[in-house]
Design an enzyme around this catalytic site. Structure first.
Site, PDB file in Angstrom:
ATOM      1  N   GLN A  52       0.833  -1.200   0.000  1.00 49.65           N
ATOM      2  CA  GLN A  52       0.000   0.000   0.000  1.00 49.65           C
ATOM      3  C   GLN A  52       0.870   1.253   0.000  1.00 49.65           C
ATOM      4  O   GLN A  52       0.686   2.158   0.802  1.00 49.65           O
ATOM      5  CB  GLN A  52      -0.988  -0.012   1.160  1.00 49.65           C
ATOM      6  CG  GLN A  52      -1.944  -1.189   1.072  1.00 49.65           C
ATOM      7  CD  GLN A  52      -2.947  -1.211   2.190  1.00 49.65           C
ATOM      8  OE1 GLN A  52      -2.575  -1.315   3.366  1.00 49.65           O
ATOM      9  NE2 GLN A  52      -4.210  -1.116   1.836  1.00 49.65           N
ATOM     10  N   HIS A  53       1.813   1.291  -0.930  1.00 42.96           N
ATOM     11  CA  HIS A  53       2.698   2.448  -1.048  1.00 42.96           C
ATOM     12  C   HIS A  53       3.391   2.447  -2.398  1.00 42.96           C
ATOM     13  O   HIS A  53       3.358   1.469  -3.141  1.00 42.96           O
ATOM     14  CB  HIS A  53       3.743   2.452   0.074  1.00 42.96           C
ATOM     15  CG  HIS A  53       4.621   1.246   0.108  1.00 42.96           C
ATOM     16  ND1 HIS A  53       5.662   1.057  -0.766  1.00 42.96           N
ATOM     17  CD2 HIS A  53       4.604   0.159   0.900  1.00 42.96           C
ATOM     18  CE1 HIS A  53       6.256  -0.094  -0.502  1.00 42.96           C
ATOM     19  NE2 HIS A  53       5.631  -0.672   0.506  1.00 42.96           N
TER      20      HIS A  53
END
Length: 140
Positions: A52-53
């Site tokens: 999630q980045h």
């Protein structure tokens, strides 16, 4: 911007014999960078989402050395989902691609190789910020 041209599926050679399998991965040879950091993810389940980045400086190669997992890559305009399901398969991710790893099998061990030492300041963890930086149009 064609996302399939940004990431790359790598296939590593199998040097095994009757004693078992052996896969060798060398930096700057089998993967396109010098390895500076190695980590692995295990003990996650099918409901967990990791990653999630996006990263401004780090490039990654992801290898499921055991079990399976999926990786959603997003360039701000389109996304693709890659299933990592063979220990000889690697997924090369250059900088500035958003990544989510998920749907881990019970026996999943996801090995990650990267070209940088950890620096939290080069991570973009907010998707809206990521879209602004890449000029993306996708909606979360």
């Amino acid at each position: 911007m064609n996302i399939k041209k940004q990431y790359q599926i790598l296939e590593f050679g199998d040097l095994g014999d009757e004693r078992g399998q052996l896969v060798v991965v060398e930096g700057e040879k089998d993967i396109p960078f010098e390895i500076q950091r190695v980590f692995y993810i295990y003990g996650s389940d099918s409901q967990v989402i990791r990653g999630q980045h996006a990263n401004r400086k780090s490039e990654f190669v992801l290898i499921n050395v055991s079990g399976t997992s999926k990786v959603r890559v997003d360039n701000g305009f389109e996304e693709d989902i890659i299933e990592l399901n063979r220990p000889r398969m690697g997924l090369y991710l250059p900088t500035m691609l958003w990544k989510d790893m998920y749907d881990f099998s019970e026996d999943s061990v996801l090995l990650v190789l990267t070209n940088t030492h950890y620096d939290g300041s080069e991570y973009i963890r907010d998707y809206e910020e990521y879209l602004r930086e890449v000029g993306g149009t996708r909606k979360p």
